[in-house]
Design an enzyme around this catalytic site. Structure first.
Site, PDB file in Angstrom:
ATOM      1  N   HIS A  53       0.704  -1.363   0.120  1.00 28.16           N
ATOM      2  CA  HIS A  53      -0.179  -0.122  -0.059  1.00 28.16           C
ATOM      3  C   HIS A  53       1.014   1.277   0.044  1.00 28.16           C
ATOM      4  CE1 HIS A  53      -3.781  -1.880   1.706  1.00 28.16           C
ATOM      5  NE2 HIS A  53      -3.396  -2.600   0.906  1.00 28.16           N
ATOM      6  N   GLU A  55       1.122   3.759   1.987  1.00 28.22           N
ATOM      7  CA  GLU A  55       1.549   4.126   3.152  1.00 28.22           C
ATOM      8  C   GLU A  55       2.756   3.355   3.685  1.00 28.22           C
ATOM      9  OE1 GLU A  55      -2.867   3.998   3.842  1.00 28.22           O
ATOM     10  OE2 GLU A  55      -1.595   3.409   2.542  1.00 28.22           O
ATOM     11  N   CYS A  83      -5.887   1.913   5.967  1.00 28.70           N
ATOM     12  CA  CYS A  83      -6.813   0.366   6.260  1.00 28.70           C
ATOM     13  C   CYS A  83      -6.017   0.010   7.607  1.00 28.70           C
ATOM     14  CB  CYS A  83      -6.372  -0.429   5.312  1.00 28.70           C
ATOM     15  SG  CYS A  83      -4.650  -1.164   5.188  1.00 28.70           S
ATOM     16  N   CYS A  86      -1.996  -0.665   7.585  1.00 28.54           N
ATOM     17  CA  CYS A  86      -1.291   0.473   7.679  1.00 28.54           C
ATOM     18  C   CYS A  86      -1.429   1.155   8.744  1.00 28.54           C
ATOM     19  CB  CYS A  86      -1.643   1.468   6.357  1.00 28.54           C
ATOM     20  SG  CYS A  86      -1.370   0.850   4.572  1.00 28.54           S
TER      21      CYS A  86
END
Length: 150
Positions: A53, A55, A83, A86
């Site tokens: 992801h 991040e 999410c 993360c």
């Protein structure tokens, strides 16, 4: 010294690059001592990595720059509410601050669906701010999925 607005614009630029590569358009940057030290964008399809992801990609790069997995005195700017994965990584990294653009009513873990960040039983708290360029980030996501469906 980069402003919050400039940092979020940089995150949006990363999101646009992700979209061009066929990834869900989410981008992130890490700022330390007033400067962008790392950038990230969704790379799950390109890297065949469910953890890639925006991040996570940005935090991994920042940790290499700082030579420490603790991202002390850092702010992460991301175009979509994190999410649970993360948010957990942000807590472990000891980020000082998170600024996110659009809320995620399906998987957001900064209060929309779950409240992973700043949970009272966790040992790290961070400042969380939301909404900066939120409309622009949300429209980028909507148009991406509209094209995919169309």
């Amino acid at each position: 010294m980069i402003t919050d607005l400039e940092a979020m614009q940089a995150a949006l630029a990363e999101a646009r690059l992700a979209a061009e590569a066929g990834e869900v358009p989410i981008g992130a940057v890490v700022v330390h001592e007033g400067a962008v030290i790392a950038r990230g964008q969704n790379r799950v399809l390109r890297d065949l990595d469910p953890t890639a992801h925006a991040e996570i990609v940005a935090m991994r790069a920042a940790a290499l720059v700082l030579g420490n997995y603790r991202l002390l005195s850092c702010t992460l700017y991301v175009t979509l509410e994190p999410c649970a994965m993360c948010a957990g990584a942000m807590t472990h990294a000891r980020l000082d601050r998170l600024v996110f653009a659009a809320t995620d009513p399906k998987a957001g873990a900064a209060g929309s669906v779950l409240s992973v960040l700043n949970h009272p039983q966790l040992n790290h708290q961070m400042t969380v701010e939301q909404g900066l360029l939120g409309d622009e980030a949300a429209e980028l996501l909507r148009s991406f999925f509209r094209e995919r469906r169309g």
